[in-house]
Each structure stands twice: as C-alpha cells, then as structure tokens.
Design a protein around this motif. Structure first.
Motif, mmCIF file in Angstrom:
data_model
loop_
_atom_site.group_PDB
_atom_site.id
_atom_site.type_symbol
_atom_site.label_atom_id
_atom_site.label_comp_id
_atom_site.label_asym_id
_atom_site.label_seq_id
_atom_site.Cartn_x
_atom_site.Cartn_y
_atom_site.Cartn_z
ATOM 1 N N GLU A 143 -5.204 -59.380 35.527
ATOM 2 C CA GLU A 143 -5.590 -58.867 36.847
ATOM 3 C C GLU A 143 -4.732 -59.496 37.939
ATOM 4 O O GLU A 143 -4.302 -58.810 38.880
ATOM 5 N N ARG A 144 -4.463 -60.808 37.815
ATOM 6 C CA ARG A 144 -3.619 -61.480 38.806
ATOM 7 C C ARG A 144 -2.205 -60.890 38.806
ATOM 8 O O ARG A 144 -1.629 -60.643 39.868
ATOM 9 N N ASP A 147 -2.276 -57.362 40.405
ATOM 10 C CA ASP A 147 -2.407 -57.416 41.862
ATOM 11 C C ASP A 147 -1.095 -57.808 42.523
ATOM 12 O O ASP A 147 -0.722 -57.255 43.571
ATOM 13 N N ASN A 148 -0.399 -58.773 41.936
ATOM 14 C CA ASN A 148 0.884 -59.197 42.510
ATOM 15 C C ASN A 148 1.921 -58.081 42.440
ATOM 16 O O ASN A 148 2.715 -57.905 43.367
ATOM 17 N N ASN A 150 1.303 -54.848 42.487
ATOM 18 C CA ASN A 150 0.949 -53.845 43.493
ATOM 19 C C ASN A 150 1.333 -54.312 44.893
ATOM 20 O O ASN A 150 1.827 -53.528 45.713
ATOM 21 N N ARG A 151 1.128 -55.585 45.155
ATOM 22 C CA ARG A 151 1.463 -56.121 46.474
ATOM 23 C C ARG A 151 2.965 -56.093 46.706
ATOM 24 O O ARG A 151 3.447 -55.804 47.807
#
Length: 229
Positions: A143-144, A147-148, A150-151
C-alpha cells in the motif's frame, strides 16, 4: 585432680585410628553456608539472538512469535522449533539475509507500525517481509509503494488563487456558497468607502484557492462552468 580439656582454639583430637572425629553440627552448618545459595539452573531464556547476515539482533520469543505463520515464529517457537537452523559459536540463529532491511521487520513485530528510514528502499523491505512470511506487513508495504507511485505520477500539487471584492453583507453568502474545490484563504479589509443606501458598507478582498490537479499529459483542461462563475 580433674584432667584439663583440650585447649580452646585447637583442633579436636583425632578419633580412633588417628582419623579426625566427626565435625560438630555448628561446624557443619558453617561449612554448608560458606558456599552461598545455589544459583537456579539457567532456564530456557525468553531472549533470542539472531545472526542476520553477520549482524546480531536480540529480541524476545513473544515478539518473534507475534505472527504465528511467519518464518521467525517457526524458527524460535517455544514449544519446539519447526525449522532446523544452524547456530554460530554464540548460540545465535544464523539467517542468511540482508540485515539492512531486517530492522523494519523486527520493529513491526514489536509495535505493529511500519517505519522505514528515508535511505531504505521500500521494495527491499517488501522483499524481506515476503521472505519472512509476514502477511500483514506485506500488505502495508505494498500500500505504501502504491501510494508513492500515485503521488509521483500526479506530480507536484499546484494551486490557483483568485481575489474577489465584495461588500460586508455579501461576505457570508459568498463564503458559504463556495464549491467546486474552492476554499477560503484570507480576508482583507479595504475600508468603508462604499455607500449603500443610508449606511456605509465595508469592503473586503477575499482570497480563495483551488488545487490545479486536472491536467492530463501536460494539457490543462478548462475549468467547469461552475468554477468560471
């Protein structure tokens, strides 16, 4: 005349055959007490030493067994280890893995939080989490990473600002009806020069902002009609 007893402080006379007589109870007690209390036998310690790639880590069996199906629990289970493993000369379990990424693994078992230093690659922690078969940690690291990614793909967040001029009686209505991503930033009073009927109305400058995240492949889309209004 009465025979004198043995002088004080001298060793008692030997018994028959020249052998020394039995020691007195007091002397026996003193001899037993001189050795001190016996230390309890070293029971199976709750602490476990791990030699991970040449680096030593120390933890408790309770921590290492927090994930019942993990490699570490099967290695150091209190009821009898399921996995056979070599030990070094200090008695530490030998694990042929990179110790750099073992720290986040062990800390997660200790307090249940994923903490990764900036200099560590999250992919490396994921690789170790999968090797040690810690399913909950594998999900967190994935998940981390997602998220990175996508950012990073979205790029830096940009904002567009607008300054609106309004009178005092219009202020509340204007702020309460802001929508479509706009939010209030700052209110600046510019005096009471506006005359409305028989009363002076104060004028304000209202600063609002909105995230400019509606770009695709470098092409900025036109704002909606609602945003234009």
């Amino acid at each position: 005349a009465m025979a004198e007893g043995p002088p004080r402080g001298r060793t008692p006379s030997p018994g028959p055959g020249g052998a020394p007589g039995p020691p007195s109870p007091r002397a026996a007690g003193a001899a037993a007490g001189s050795a001190g209390p016996l230390s309890p036998p070293a029971a199976a310690s709750k602490w476990v030493r791990l030699n991970v790639g040449g680096t030593y880590f120390v933890s408790t069996r309770q921590t290492l067994c927090r994930e019942p199906k993990s490699f570490l629990c099967r290695l150091c289970c209190q009821d009898g280890p399921e996995l056979g493993s070599d030990k070094d000369e200090t008695g530490a379990y030998l694990i042929d893995r990179d110790p750099t990424y073992f720290g986040p693994i062990l800390n997660y078992l200790r307090h249940g939080k994923l903490i990764i230093n900036k200099e560590l690659a999250e992919e490396g922690v994921l690789e170790e989490a999968e090797f040690y078969n810690i399913a909950s940690l594998v999900r967190l690291v994935k998940e981390r990473i997602r998220d990175n990614e996508n950012r990073t793909s979205q790029g830096p967040v940009k904002h567009v600002y607008r300054v609106l001029q309004c009178q005092e009686e219009e202020l509340t209505q204007m702020v309460s009806t802001m929508s479509d991503g706009w939010k209030f930033e700052q209110l600046i009073s510019i005096g009471s020069s506006y005359n409305y009927g028989n009363e002076d109305q104060a004028e304000f400058l209202c600063v609002v902002s909105r995230e400019l995240n509606n770009s695709t492949n470098g092409i900025v889309k036109e704002p909606s009609e609602k945003a234009k209004v």
